[in-house]
Design a protein around this motif. Structure first.
Motif, PDB file in Angstrom:
ATOM      1  N   UNK A  52     -10.608   9.770   4.063  1.00 24.71           N
ATOM      2  CA  UNK A  52     -10.023   8.619   4.746  1.00 24.71           C
ATOM      3  C   UNK A  52      -8.923   9.056   5.706  1.00 24.71           C
ATOM      4  N   UNK A  53      -8.074   9.964   5.272  1.00 21.42           N
ATOM      5  CA  UNK A  53      -6.987  10.433   6.135  1.00 21.42           C
ATOM      6  C   UNK A  53      -7.535  11.154   7.364  1.00 21.42           C
ATOM      7  N   UNK A  54      -8.594  11.948   7.176  1.00 18.05           N
ATOM      8  CA  UNK A  54      -9.199  12.652   8.311  1.00 18.05           C
ATOM      9  C   UNK A  54      -9.836  11.663   9.285  1.00 18.05           C
ATOM     10  N   UNK A  55     -10.468  10.623   8.759  1.00 18.88           N
ATOM     11  CA  UNK A  55     -11.076   9.614   9.619  1.00 18.88           C
ATOM     12  C   UNK A  55     -10.007   8.847  10.400  1.00 18.88           C
ATOM     13  N   UNK A  56      -8.898   8.529   9.762  1.00 24.60           N
ATOM     14  CA  UNK A  56      -7.825   7.805  10.447  1.00 24.60           C
ATOM     15  C   UNK A  56      -7.164   8.669  11.525  1.00 24.60           C
ATOM     16  N   UNK A 115     -11.993   0.408   9.333  1.00 21.96           N
ATOM     17  CA  UNK A 115     -11.839   0.882  10.715  1.00 21.96           C
ATOM     18  C   UNK A 115     -13.158   1.432  11.250  1.00 21.96           C
ATOM     19  N   UNK A 116     -13.919   2.122  10.405  1.00 24.03           N
ATOM     20  CA  UNK A 116     -15.204   2.658  10.863  1.00 24.03           C
ATOM     21  C   UNK A 116     -16.141   1.528  11.264  1.00 24.03           C
ATOM     22  N   UNK A 137      -1.045   6.010 -14.320  1.00 21.66           N
ATOM     23  CA  UNK A 137       0.227   5.416 -13.923  1.00 21.66           C
ATOM     24  C   UNK A 137      -0.032   4.198 -13.043  1.00 21.66           C
ATOM     25  N   UNK A 138       0.730   3.153 -13.264  1.00 21.26           N
ATOM     26  CA  UNK A 138       0.603   1.912 -12.489  1.00 21.26           C
ATOM     27  C   UNK A 138       1.962   1.560 -11.889  1.00 21.26           C
ATOM     28  N   UNK A 139       1.927   1.061 -10.659  1.00 21.28           N
ATOM     29  CA  UNK A 139       3.161   0.586 -10.025  1.00 21.28           C
ATOM     30  C   UNK A 139       2.794  -0.468  -8.998  1.00 21.28           C
ATOM     31  N   UNK A 140       3.808  -1.163  -8.500  1.00 24.17           N
ATOM     32  CA  UNK A 140       3.559  -2.203  -7.503  1.00 24.17           C
ATOM     33  C   UNK A 140       3.077  -1.625  -6.177  1.00 24.17           C
ATOM     34  N   UNK A 141       3.099  -0.294  -6.039  1.00 19.33           N
ATOM     35  CA  UNK A 141       2.553   0.337  -4.840  1.00 19.33           C
ATOM     36  C   UNK A 141       1.071   0.019  -4.685  1.00 19.33           C
ATOM     37  N   UNK A 142       0.400  -0.236  -5.803  1.00 20.94           N
ATOM     38  CA  UNK A 142      -1.020  -0.584  -5.756  1.00 20.94           C
ATOM     39  C   UNK A 142      -1.261  -1.887  -5.005  1.00 20.94           C
ATOM     40  N   UNK A 143      -0.222  -2.714  -4.894  1.00 18.80           N
ATOM     41  CA  UNK A 143      -0.339  -3.988  -4.190  1.00 18.80           C
ATOM     42  C   UNK A 143       0.083  -3.883  -2.734  1.00 18.80           C
ATOM     43  N   UNK A 144       0.604  -2.717  -2.341  1.00 17.70           N
ATOM     44  CA  UNK A 144       1.156  -2.538  -0.993  1.00 17.70           C
ATOM     45  C   UNK A 144       0.040  -2.302   0.021  1.00 17.70           C
ATOM     46  N   UNK A 145       0.013  -3.110   1.079  1.00 11.84           N
ATOM     47  CA  UNK A 145      -1.000  -2.961   2.126  1.00 11.84           C
ATOM     48  C   UNK A 145      -0.454  -2.040   3.215  1.00 11.84           C
ATOM     49  N   UNK A 146      -0.325  -0.765   2.896  1.00  8.93           N
ATOM     50  CA  UNK A 146       0.226   0.189   3.846  1.00  8.93           C
ATOM     51  C   UNK A 146      -0.177   1.603   3.511  1.00  8.93           C
ATOM     52  N   UNK A 147       0.232   2.535   4.354  1.00 11.13           N
ATOM     53  CA  UNK A 147      -0.250   3.918   4.238  1.00 11.13           C
ATOM     54  C   UNK A 147       0.243   4.627   2.985  1.00 11.13           C
ATOM     55  N   UNK A 188      -0.084   3.567   0.075  1.00  7.98           N
ATOM     56  CA  UNK A 188      -1.043   3.226  -0.975  1.00  7.98           C
ATOM     57  C   UNK A 188      -2.377   3.903  -0.668  1.00  7.98           C
ATOM     58  N   UNK A 189      -2.741   4.902  -1.457  1.00 10.93           N
ATOM     59  CA  UNK A 189      -3.971   5.656  -1.193  1.00 10.93           C
ATOM     60  C   UNK A 189      -5.213   4.781  -1.296  1.00 10.93           C
ATOM     61  N   UNK A 190      -5.224   3.878  -2.243  1.00  8.62           N
ATOM     62  CA  UNK A 190      -6.379   2.993  -2.395  1.00  8.62           C
ATOM     63  C   UNK A 190      -6.548   2.134  -1.145  1.00  8.62           C
ATOM     64  N   UNK A 191      -5.456   1.615  -0.630  1.00  8.87           N
ATOM     65  CA  UNK A 191      -5.529   0.831   0.612  1.00  8.87           C
ATOM     66  C   UNK A 191      -6.011   1.699   1.762  1.00  8.87           C
ATOM     67  N   UNK A 192      -5.522   2.940   1.877  1.00 13.95           N
ATOM     68  CA  UNK A 192      -5.919   3.811   2.991  1.00 13.95           C
ATOM     69  C   UNK A 192      -7.421   4.062   2.989  1.00 13.95           C
ATOM     70  N   UNK A 193      -7.994   4.264   1.826  1.00 13.63           N
ATOM     71  CA  UNK A 193      -9.440   4.521   1.743  1.00 13.63           C
ATOM     72  C   UNK A 193     -10.220   3.304   2.213  1.00 13.63           C
ATOM     73  N   UNK A 194      -9.848   2.132   1.728  1.00 12.27           N
ATOM     74  CA  UNK A 194     -10.580   0.926   2.131  1.00 12.27           C
ATOM     75  C   UNK A 194     -10.300   0.586   3.595  1.00 12.27           C
TER      76      UNK A 194
END
Length: 329
Positions: free
Chosen positions: A278-282, A218-219, A195-205, A207-213
């Motif tokens: 990523x969520x645990x690290x944040x 942050x580390x 599935x694809x959506x514009x959420x992939x372009x969202x720089x926020x929490x 977006x799982x891909x953004x959270x991982x990167x």
């Protein structure tokens, strides 16, 4: 013992049981045993169905094989309890993971992944003609996972059952970028349509891909900030921070996730693990650098080492998926 040691320990138990005559000579030890975290509601912390594999060759009941292995493994240092459930599943209870041991494992694992990344030309197939976009992405990721576990392209089936990108989604690489599009293609099992959506372009929490990167970035920022404050990482106990326990558990489980992802040809397992990590690290990262008038201490150095190990694992996981891990976001 950390979870990554369990697979080797089980293989050794099978070999010793055959050598001592407790199992038939036909019950050869498998080259690799997949051990995974027990599902919610299950028994113990980790489980493996290895007894079924061994019993088939030995022509006996899986539960009998499991009983032999449970007696041996129950005497292993670092294993608190072994229990046989169902028709022959082995279930393990381990003590809480040690931060220094988990950090060392992360470093060793990263070296192996760097070798795979550096030798990508030898890992990826020479001929991909005729493959669709998603099949190429999935196949390349699976090959990297297999190589990270010591396998080669010969260990991969000639074909993988991969659902293509839906025609309605159009050119997803042009719209979302190569990394974000690949993330969406790998986030679900290969047989399912991504599935694809514009959420992939969202720089926020959201977006799982953004959270991982972002967690990886942050580390690295923590390391830079610590340097400005005049202290560096030093592995040690982190029992003084509640959020550390979840992070430690996920780091300890990561090698098992990689083994299972390679064995099942399932990159989506690695995707889920990276999001959880990523969520645990944040949740943990705000406890690493001293606040206000607080002075750097051994506790801060230990927390920094743990955060750095988490960042290293995130970067390695993204590399196995074929994606970059920016130092800054």
């Amino acid at each position: 013992m950390i979870p990554a040691d369990l697979s080797r320990c089980v293989v050794r138990a099978v070999r010793c049981a055959v050598d001592d005559g407790e199992l038939a000579p036909e019950a050869a030890a498998p080259a690799r045993v997949v051990v995974e975290r027990t599902r919610p509601g299950g028994v113990g912390d980790y489980a493996t169905p290895v007894a079924f594999q061994v019993a088939k060759a030995a022509r006996c009941a899986p539960r009998d094989v499991a009983g032999v292995l449970a007696r041996r493994l129950g005497a292993e240092p670092g294993i608190e309890r072994v229990e046989v459930t169902g028709a022959g599943f082995l279930n393990f209870v381990l003590p809480a993971p040690s931060a220094p041991a988990v950090i060392i494992e992360a470093i060793v694992r990263d070296i192996a992944i760097r070798d795979v990344r550096g030798g990508a030309a030898h890992v990826l197939p020479a001929d991909e003609s005729g493959l669709g976009l998603r099949e190429r992405v999935v196949r390349r990721s699976v090959l990297r996972l297999v190589a990270a576990e010591g396998g080669t392209e010969r260990d991969l089936p000639d074909t993988l059952a991969v659902a293509p990108v839906a025609r309605r989604d159009g050119d997803v690489v042009a719209r979302y970028g190569a990394d974000a599009a690949s993330w969406a293609m790998l986030a679900v099992p290969a047989r399912e349509t991504p599935a694809f959506s514009d959420l992939l372009l969202h720089q926020g929490e959201a977006n799982e891909f953004f959270r991982v990167r972002y967690a990886h970035a942050r580390s690295r920022a923590l390391e830079r900030n610590a340097g400005r404050l005049g202290f560096h990482q030093e592995p040690g106990d982190v029992d003084d921070v509640d959020e550390a326990a979840a992070l430690l558990r996920l780091l300890a489980d990561h090698p098992l996730v990689l083994e299972a992802a390679a064995y099942h040809r399932a990159p989506e397992r690695l995707v889920r693990n990276l999001v959880e990590l990523a969520d645990a690290l944040l949740d943990f990262h705000h406890r690493v650098v001293p606040q206000g008038d607080e002075k750097p201490s051994a506790a801060h150095r230990a927390r920094l080492a743990l955060a750095d190990a988490a960042g290293t694992v995130l970067a390695g996981g993204l590399a196995l998926l074929g994606m970059d891990a920016p130092e800054r976001l």
